[in-house]
Design an enzyme around this catalytic site. Structure first.
Site, PDB file in Angstrom:
ATOM      1  CB  SER A 543      18.493 -59.440 -22.219  1.00 16.90           C
ATOM      2  OG  SER A 543      19.881 -59.497 -22.340  1.00 16.90           O
ATOM      3  CG  ASP A 629      22.610 -60.156 -15.568  1.00 14.64           C
ATOM      4  OD1 ASP A 629      23.406 -60.722 -16.334  1.00 14.64           O
ATOM      5  OD2 ASP A 629      21.508 -59.716 -15.945  1.00 14.64           O
ATOM      6  CG  HIS A 663      21.207 -62.460 -18.319  1.00 17.80           C
ATOM      7  ND1 HIS A 663      21.156 -61.084 -18.270  1.00 17.80           N
ATOM      8  CD2 HIS A 663      20.732 -62.803 -19.548  1.00 17.80           C
ATOM      9  CE1 HIS A 663      20.696 -60.614 -19.423  1.00 17.80           C
ATOM     10  NE2 HIS A 663      20.427 -61.636 -20.202  1.00 17.80           N
TER      11      HIS A 663
END
Length: 691
Positions: A543, A629, A663
């Site tokens: 991320s 995501d 995600h």
């Protein structure tokens, strides 16, 4: 290779201009996840990645088997008392997801856990495996019971897009009510027969709070946040006396409160309300609200305000330059304070007699590096505090701290099968020196007896954003690396919160490059100290930590043999320039607003990974993303890998896309282990540790 990297000329957008700078983005066409050509690109890359890593198939299977064999598959959590019930979650061998249960309470001591299977007399509240049947992805969002324990509100996501459907189950009959609410966000809160929940806008920002009356046809909008920098949440206090609506930006908070006995009433603003740069959190305790804030206190201060006059503030704990107060949880007879000092977490307990607070009693732990945090404590009247302790070598350990005896009572330590013994491993803290002289902590784990002679492969992990700290934690999959002679390192770089609020401030906005140079300094320290060598050192982050990976690959490609970037935020400048994308406006207080500020634009352009790929040898790179995501859109790593193939040398540059996930990747535990095994096998191979 042409189908993996060639720009689609017909789809190439016109160049854009920002602050006099013309921006030509040849891979912008990859943003459209519904375009058949984009899907073909992703699938072709998956096939190519499998081809380039096919020789690791046996190793992947072996690592998956190691993770599985070390995990007690039929197990349960330590039950937590709420009202007249003990609540817990258990897992069963062969099943992907958890089973949520409860047991009628008899005394204050948790029931015997037995061998980890069903407990006698248990009531199954929700079996995630049944809900997930027939679906490639499953995620549980809200899970909350009414104070009387009669009703359960829960929400589920079946795509990974983080849009949930909220349902209500009558736990007395086992039947679902007709009430069903689609497209809600995480979390829900009960107040009598009223159920409060949040909805997101088109930018994936939770901005509305609704009240649902059971059996009602139309829900009531309770609050709407129109400032696009803020997101909202709703919660019920542990005392079950007050509802709170909290609106937060990255640097500012505002809290509204309402007596839970009057759920149709009007929420009132707490204290002075919204003030730029002032963050506040709240809990309820007796005749007062407990408040944690940073007004004139960089590392926060703790105090209280009367329920009847929230503009009065009485200090409990003064600000300390060496201690960042993270949280304060209120109970009937005590307060539990979570804090951070010297790069480690800590807990302190303050007695409360209804009027005054005692001195904080800090809980002592004896390993050189560790992590401790409060666990599940739903009961307001409890005389024990549930906490979880772990280190790089000590598995997660659940304790109850007894307020009367001041003893820590071990309820359960995670059982690691397969002959695991903590004494076979060592952990230590070292310090790198950054470009500006700042000392940056590093946590290390390795097999006992390993000598720092420069021959060991090493995985270095980092994050460094949002004041999120990567504390020393235990992970079963990591053993498959360390047992093969790898060193595992965590770089506690600026942008995180390990060393206090200033550590975060020094790694954001126009100081963001400190995050990247700190990580490079940590990598250089590991080599100089003999823990590894550049041709054996692999970096990993996800991320915002994926942004870190892309940036350090550009800054110091010669320092690493490989880079794993999980759901990486590598197209940072283009994303932050586009307020139509999910969460962009919220992010302006973290990175700056390059649309309005030319200095921010130029600064972000100087480090954004996608813009700064150069024609030099890069390490091998594995980028992992998910089609659904919503936090870091799949096109970011797709564009990055395409540009690496076009411009850079070295590699290989691999892209792996989960076509049915969000995600967090695949949702089932076995699927998650397979994905971990894929990455770990690649890391071992890239670091030369597969022998």
């Amino acid at each position: 290779m042409s189908e993996l990297q060639a720009p689609r000329a017909a789809k190439r957008p016109s160049p854009r201009t920002h602050h006099g700078d013309t921006v030509d983005d040849p891979y912008a066409w990859l943003r459209d996840g519904d375009d058949p050509e984009v899907l073909a690109f992703l699938k072709a890359n998956n096939a190519y990645t499998e081809q380039r890593t096919g020789h690791l198939g046996e190793l992947r299977d072996t690592i998956f088997g190691e993770i599985k064999s070390r995990t007690k598959e039929t197990d349960l959590t330590v039950p937590s008392r709420k009202g007249e019930w003990w609540y817990y979650t258990r897992t069963e061998e062969g099943k992907q997801y958890g089973i949520h249960c409860r047991l009628a309470a008899d005394g204050d001591t948790p029931p015997d856990l037995g061998e980890g299977g069903p407990l006698p007399g248990e009531q199954v509240l929700l079996d995630e495996n049944e809900l997930a049947e027939g679906h490639e992805f499953f995620s549980l969002g809200a899970f909350t019971t009414t104070p009387d324990g009669h009703l359960l509100a829960y929400s589920i996501d079946l795509t990974g897009a983080e849009r949930f459907t909220l349902r209500v189950k009558d736990l007395r009959t086992g039947e679902h009510l007709a009430d069903e609410i689609p497209d809600v966000f995480y979390g829900a809160a009960w107040a009598g027969s009223s159920l409060f929940y949040t909805i997101v806008d088109e930018s994936w920002r939770p901005h509305q709070v609704f009240r649902h009356e059971l059996g009602g046809a139309e829900d009531t909008l309770v609050y709407q946040e129109d400032d696009e920098r803020f997101w909202v949440g709703v919660d019920l206090s542990r005392s079950e006396k007050y509802l709170f609506i909290e609106a937060h930006s990255k640097i500012t908070s505002e809290i509204r409160y309402l007596a839970a006995e009057d759920p149709t009433g009007e929420f009132a603003i707490l204290g002075a309300g919204r003030r730029h740069g002032i963050e506040v959190s709240v809990d309820h305790q007796g005749d007062r609200f407990l408040l944690l804030h940073n007004d004139g206190a960089e590392n926060f201060t703790l105090g209280w305000t009367p329920v009847t006059d929230t503009n009065q503030f009485h200090t409990i704990l003064e600000h300390r330059a060496d201690t960042r107060i993270l949280d304060a949880e209120a109970f009937a007879s005590h307060v539990v304070v979570s804090y951070r000092r010297d790069g480690l977490t800590g807990l302190a307990v303050l007695d409360f007699d209804g009027t005054t607070y005692g001195e904080p009693v800090e809980l002592a732990f004896h390993e050189p590096i560790y992590t401790v945090y409060t666990g599940s404590n739903p009961s307001y009247e409890t005389r024990q505090v549930r906490l979880t302790y772990a280190s790089l070598t000590t598995p997660d350990s659940v304790y109850d701290y007894d307020l009367a005896s001041r003893e820590l009572l071990l309820r359960k330590r995670k059982q690691v099968l397969g002959g695991f013994a903590p004494a076979d491993y060592e952990q230590r803290r070292e310090w790198a020196v950054a470009e500006d002289g700042t000392r940056v902590p590093i946590s290390l784990m390795y097999r006992k007896g390993l000598e720092p002679d420069g021959t060991a492969p090493c995985l270095i992990y980092g994050y460094g954003s949002y004041e999120t700290s990567i504390d020393p934690y235990f992970a079963v999959p990591r053993l498959s690396l360390v047992d093969r002679g790898m060193v595992f390192a965590i770089a506690h770089i600026r942008g995180g919160g390990e060393m206090g609020r200033h550590w975060y401030d020094d790694g954001k906005m126009l100081h963001k490059r400190n995050t990247f140079t700190d990580f490079v300094a940590c990598a250089e320290h590991l080599v100089k100290a003999g823990w590894s060598a550049p041709d054996k050192l692999v970096a990993r982050g996800g991320s915002a930590g994926g942004l870190l990976m892309g940036a350090v690959a550009n800054l110091a490609p010669h320092r690493f043999a490989g880079v794993v970037a999980d759901v990486p935020f590598v197209d940072a400048l283009n994303t932050i320039l586009d307020p139509s994308l999910p969460l962009t406006v919220i992010e302006w207080e973290e990175w700056g607003n390059p649309l309005e500020n030319a200095d921010v634009y130029q600064y972000m352009k100087s480090y954004s990974p996608y813009e700064n790929v150069t024609a030099v040898d890069y390490p091998a790179i594995l980028a992992v993303t998910s089609l659904h995501d919503t936090r870091v859109l799949f096109h970011e790593p797709a564009k990055w890998i395409a540009r690496l193939r076009e411009v850079a040398t070295g590699g290989p540059f691999l892209l792996k896309t989960e076509m049915e996930a969000g995600h967090g990747g695949r949702s089932g535990r076995y699927d998650s282990w397979k994905e971990q095994a894929f990455a770990l096998a690649w890391i071992l191979d890239t670091a030369g540790a597969t022998g």
